[in-house]
Design an enzyme around this catalytic site. Structure first.
Site, PDB file in Angstrom:
ATOM      1  N   GLU A 173      -3.662  -4.354   9.426  1.00 41.50           N
ATOM      2  CA  GLU A 173      -4.194  -5.399   8.585  1.00 41.50           C
ATOM      3  C   GLU A 173      -5.252  -6.003   8.899  1.00 41.50           C
ATOM      4  O   GLU A 173      -6.314  -6.371   8.009  1.00 41.50           O
ATOM      5  CB  GLU A 173      -3.257  -6.528   8.528  1.00 41.50           C
ATOM      6  CG  GLU A 173      -1.747  -6.021   7.840  1.00 41.50           C
ATOM      7  CD  GLU A 173      -1.762  -5.405   6.374  1.00 41.50           C
ATOM      8  OE1 GLU A 173      -2.861  -5.841   5.808  1.00 41.50           O
ATOM      9  OE2 GLU A 173      -0.940  -4.990   6.171  1.00 41.50           O
ATOM     10  N   HIS A 178      -8.037  -3.959  -1.102  1.00 39.12           N
ATOM     11  CA  HIS A 178      -7.199  -3.955   0.053  1.00 39.12           C
ATOM     12  C   HIS A 178      -6.253  -2.954   0.153  1.00 39.12           C
ATOM     13  O   HIS A 178      -6.193  -2.166   1.312  1.00 39.12           O
ATOM     14  CB  HIS A 178      -6.628  -5.534   0.074  1.00 39.12           C
ATOM     15  CG  HIS A 178      -5.702  -5.493   1.423  1.00 39.12           C
ATOM     16  ND1 HIS A 178      -6.056  -6.273   2.459  1.00 39.12           N
ATOM     17  CD2 HIS A 178      -4.415  -5.273   1.638  1.00 39.12           C
ATOM     18  CE1 HIS A 178      -5.215  -6.234   3.447  1.00 39.12           C
ATOM     19  NE2 HIS A 178      -4.204  -5.496   2.914  1.00 39.12           N
ATOM     20  N   GLU A 179      -5.245  -2.765  -0.788  1.00 45.55           N
ATOM     21  CA  GLU A 179      -4.303  -1.730  -0.931  1.00 45.55           C
ATOM     22  C   GLU A 179      -5.049  -0.189  -0.857  1.00 45.55           C
ATOM     23  O   GLU A 179      -4.603   0.579   0.041  1.00 45.55           O
ATOM     24  CB  GLU A 179      -3.228  -1.969  -2.070  1.00 45.55           C
ATOM     25  CG  GLU A 179      -2.706  -3.288  -2.401  1.00 45.55           C
ATOM     26  CD  GLU A 179      -2.089  -4.107  -0.922  1.00 45.55           C
ATOM     27  OE1 GLU A 179      -2.047  -3.101   0.066  1.00 45.55           O
ATOM     28  OE2 GLU A 179      -2.189  -5.207  -0.761  1.00 45.55           O
ATOM     29  N   HIS A 230      -6.104   0.519   2.685  1.00 42.45           N
ATOM     30  CA  HIS A 230      -4.988   0.940   3.592  1.00 42.45           C
ATOM     31  C   HIS A 230      -4.719   2.538   3.640  1.00 42.45           C
ATOM     32  O   HIS A 230      -4.331   3.046   4.409  1.00 42.45           O
ATOM     33  CB  HIS A 230      -3.653   0.304   3.079  1.00 42.45           C
ATOM     34  CG  HIS A 230      -3.187  -0.948   3.685  1.00 42.45           C
ATOM     35  ND1 HIS A 230      -2.990  -0.888   5.060  1.00 42.45           N
ATOM     36  CD2 HIS A 230      -3.044  -2.200   3.281  1.00 42.45           C
ATOM     37  CE1 HIS A 230      -2.980  -2.403   5.208  1.00 42.45           C
ATOM     38  NE2 HIS A 230      -2.762  -2.977   4.076  1.00 42.45           N
ATOM     39  N   GLU A 280       0.781  -1.081   0.121  1.00 43.70           N
ATOM     40  CA  GLU A 280       0.081  -0.129  -0.013  1.00 43.70           C
ATOM     41  C   GLU A 280       0.877   1.351   0.071  1.00 43.70           C
ATOM     42  O   GLU A 280       0.411   2.162   0.899  1.00 43.70           O
ATOM     43  CB  GLU A 280      -1.090   0.021   1.225  1.00 43.70           C
ATOM     44  CG  GLU A 280      -0.198  -0.017   2.619  1.00 43.70           C
ATOM     45  CD  GLU A 280       0.303  -1.124   3.225  1.00 43.70           C
ATOM     46  OE1 GLU A 280       0.630  -2.184   2.608  1.00 43.70           O
ATOM     47  OE2 GLU A 280       0.364  -1.493   4.308  1.00 43.70           O
ATOM     48  N   TYR A 333      -4.395 -10.455  10.198  1.00 38.59           N
ATOM     49  CA  TYR A 333      -5.738  -9.939   9.041  1.00 38.59           C
ATOM     50  C   TYR A 333      -6.854 -10.516   9.293  1.00 38.59           C
ATOM     51  O   TYR A 333      -7.932  -9.847   9.546  1.00 38.59           O
ATOM     52  CB  TYR A 333      -5.110 -10.560   7.597  1.00 38.59           C
ATOM     53  CG  TYR A 333      -3.931 -10.040   6.838  1.00 38.59           C
ATOM     54  CD1 TYR A 333      -2.667 -10.449   7.445  1.00 38.59           C
ATOM     55  CD2 TYR A 333      -4.059  -9.136   5.813  1.00 38.59           C
ATOM     56  CE1 TYR A 333      -1.496  -9.681   6.839  1.00 38.59           C
ATOM     57  CE2 TYR A 333      -3.023  -8.767   5.234  1.00 38.59           C
ATOM     58  CZ  TYR A 333      -1.712  -9.038   5.739  1.00 38.59           C
ATOM     59  OH  TYR A 333      -0.555  -8.610   4.973  1.00 38.59           O
ATOM     60  N   ASP A 382       9.421 -10.547   9.310  1.00 41.14           N
ATOM     61  CA  ASP A 382       9.351 -11.119   8.307  1.00 41.14           C
ATOM     62  C   ASP A 382       9.129 -12.668   8.346  1.00 41.14           C
ATOM     63  O   ASP A 382       8.373 -13.307   7.661  1.00 41.14           O
ATOM     64  CB  ASP A 382      10.415 -11.079   7.073  1.00 41.14           C
ATOM     65  CG  ASP A 382      10.228  -9.685   6.624  1.00 41.14           C
ATOM     66  OD1 ASP A 382       9.441  -8.816   6.649  1.00 41.14           O
ATOM     67  OD2 ASP A 382      11.395  -9.254   6.052  1.00 41.14           O
TER      68      ASP A 382
END
Ligand code: BES
Ligand code: ZN
Length: 611
Positions: free
Chosen positions: A326, A303-304, A307, A279, A391, A383
């Site tokens: 998220e 979704h992006e 954001h 995003e 989410y 990560d």
């Protein structure tokens, strides 16, 4: 020193950076950026001042007015955090850092001409979330700090640059504007051009982004253009795929308040882009694998886009509260999808998400910390623990509140939440206090502690009820007793239906069943990578080695971590997998150089864990 964020050396007693002025000289032959960064602090500071770095060489730190060197040390090398750069300031509110990147700068992927579509020019792009901005330039790399910036990108004239910022100018280089990044003679050399950008809204560093290459674009709406490598076929397909973007922005504005970022452009990256979407403000980054002419490309954009309100306007203060980014965005994304694609589609997505959440519980059964919404990520690489939990458990929490108070009241609440905290970075407690203040008595109706601090899936979470979803799940259950769906039953299935079906099959089945399913529906040849990878995953888990050629091809074509993670894991996890392990290592040794450094790191971590 009191850290402000488990993933940063930023000291809570130091002032935060408010502005950075950047000059970058891109040297493609050596895959290096020579840079200077002028940092402005919220207040003058004396004594030690610490910023984050990773894989950078620091040439000098200077007082910007006198150009006298300021003492600095590069210390505390740490696998996750990088290195701290500590500078001694004397009542400075500004200082200049001259540095250069290295080939192990984890945010940057440099593609040589043969690695691009047109094969003629090099390409470089960034991925800064979660904590990689520090590998491009030194900064307080924590979302607790929101920073405005300006940037001058000096690139070869035959290339162009885009950024997640406003484009101001493309012009000839000027003597004296390098701020020390490199010699004037280099900066103003033959065949160079400067692309200038500004980001006038304060953003967390993980949203810093650019791409440089032979770029082209198409108009898709009044505030949207789609960019990619200048390949007419790709640009046209992308423009078709994302034609509905303006409608979604309008839906978003209706639900969450005005769009604050002026433009919403899209950049389609090469296939090695490690995520589906990112995003970056004003310029969402996308994998080309979402362009397949079905509903899912728009869903990733939804979704992006979402954001733009949840994440980019209101940001998690640290990654411990990543669900605020998220979870809210997943909820907002599904509201947009419901408005433009209908309720049935949105519910199907909730179903796919539910399944993903259940699977993560299995993945984290020995690391229950990462099944919580509010996590403790001290000593943890974000990560490595990236998962569907923030989410989908986040989505479930918000959906639970919506069910409790009703949609109209929840919509009002959301609008007020966004208006109240926009351009701030907040944590879970701030959200909970706001919730209690605005929905009196909510803590007596929903166990907020269980939701935010508890492990696992709370008892009042809900698997969605939808006709298609239920039908698919029951067909998947029948597969276990040997019945395959017939052609009529799957006639109107798209990629998402197949994905859901495959996800609901047992982890492994008889090899003969795998082959029979593929003989009938050719899933291993699907053009839709979601379907193909879900099928190949089943094939590997069922030890069907006749599909390994296809697995190898897939691992060499795309670098999305959503595909790499399950395929490599399925190959190397478990006992008696010697052949698969050798196979996986060979494929990685041949394909790894084409992955983004973040993806390389993730695959290496999988090998480390299982070998
Ligand atoms: N911000 C994320 C991607 C991300 C998260 C990058 C954490 C680095 C660290 C982005 O918004 C996202 O969630 N992308 C999803 C797609 C989406 C449709 C759920 C992805 O890439 O899978
Ligand atoms: Zn997201």
């Amino acid at each position: 020193m009191a850290p402000i964020d488990p993933h940063s050396y930023t000291d809570s007693t130091h002032p935060l950076t408010t502005h950075i002025s950047l000059s970058f000289y891109f040297d493609f032959p050596s895959s290096t950026i020579f840079s200077s960064a002028l940092l402005t602090l919220s207040a003058p500071h004396s004594g030690e001042f610490t910023v984050d770095t990773r894989s950078l060489s620091i040439t000098a730190v200077l007082d910007p007015t006198t150009r006298t060197p300021l003492p600095f040390t590069l210390q505390n090398p740490n696998r996750i955090l990088g290195q701290s750069l500590t500078i001694t300031l004397s009542n400075h509110s500004q200082f200049l850092i001259i540095s250069k990147t290295s080939t192990s700068s984890s945010a940057l992927q440099w593609l040589s001409p043969p690695q691009t579509f047109n094969k003629s020019f090099p390409f470089v792009y960034t991925q800064c979330q979660a904590i990689h901005a520090r590998s491009i330039f030194p900064c307080q790399d924590t979302p607790a700090a929101r920073i405005k910036y300006s940037a001058k990108l000096n690139v070869p004239r035959f290339l162009s640059a885009v950024m997640a910022a406003k484009h101001v100018n493309r012009r000839d280089p000027v003597i004296g504007e390098t701020q020390g990044a490199c010699e004037d003679s280099l900066w103003c050399g033959d065949g160079r051009i400067v692309e200038e950008f500004v980001m006038e809204q304060p953003v967390p560093t993980y949203l810093f982004a650019f791409a440089v290459g032979e770029l082209g674009c198409r108009e898709v709406g009044p505030r949207t253009r789609v960019y990619s490598e200048a390949v007419p076929g790709v640009l046209d397909a992308a423009a078709r795929e994302f034609a509905g973007t303006e409608d979604m922005i309008n839906v978003g504005e209706g639900l969450f308040g005005g769009y604050e970022w002026e433009r919403f452009d899209l950049l389609v990256l090469p296939p090695s882009f490690p995520y589906r979407g990112m995003e970056n403000p004003r310029m969402t980054f996308l994998t080309p694998t979402v362009i397949k002419g079905d509903a899912t490309g728009a869903q990733v954009v939804a979704h992006e886009l979402a954001h733009s309100w949840t994440g980019n306007l209101i940001t998690n203060k640290t990654n411990d509260h990543f669900w605020l980014n998220e979870g809210f965005t997943t909820y907002a994304e599904r509201r947009i999808v419901e408005a433009v694609q209908g309720k049935e589609r949105a519910v199907l997505n909730v179903g796919i998400g539910w399944r993903g959440l259940v699977k993560e519980m299995e993945r984290f059964k020995d690391y229950l910390e990462f099944t919580k919404l509010k996590t403790n990520q001290e000593g943890v690489d974000p990560d490595d623990v990236y998962s569907q939990v923030p989410y989908e458990k986040g989505f479930q929490f918000l959906w639970r509140i919506e069910r409790q108070i009703g949609r109209p009241a929840f919509d009002e609440f959301l609008k007020k939440y966004i208006a109240t905290f926009k351009f701030q970075s907040i944590d879970t407690d701030i959200f909970i206090d706001f919730l209690k203040a605005n929905v009196p008595g909510i803590e007596n109706q929903i166990d907020l502690k269980v939701w935010t601090e508890g492990t696992g899936i709370p008892p009042d979470a809900m698997e969605p009820v939808s006709e298609i979803y239920t039908k698919i799940v029951s067909l998947a259950n029948e597969f276990k007793i040997g019945r395959m769906p017939n052609e009529d039953e799957v006639a109107d299935w798209g990629g998402q239906e197949w994905e859901l079906y495959l996800e609901h099959l047992p982890k492994s089945v008889e090899a003969s069943q795998v082959s029979a399913l593929d003989a009938r529906y050719r899933l291993s040849e699907s053009k839709d990578y979601e379907v193909k990878v879900a099928f190949l995953h089943l094939a590997i888990a069922s030890r069907c080695s006749n599909y390994y050629t296809e697995v190898e091809k897939t691992l060499k074509e795309v670098g999305r971590m959503k595909y790499l993670r399950p395929l490599y894991t399925a190959l190397v996890q478990g006992i008696g997998k010697e052949e698969e392990k050798i196979f996986a290592m060979r494929v990685f040794s041949e394909a790894g150089a084409c992955y983004h450094p973040i993806a390389q790191g993730v695959v290496e971590a999988i090998f480390e864990k299982h070998m």
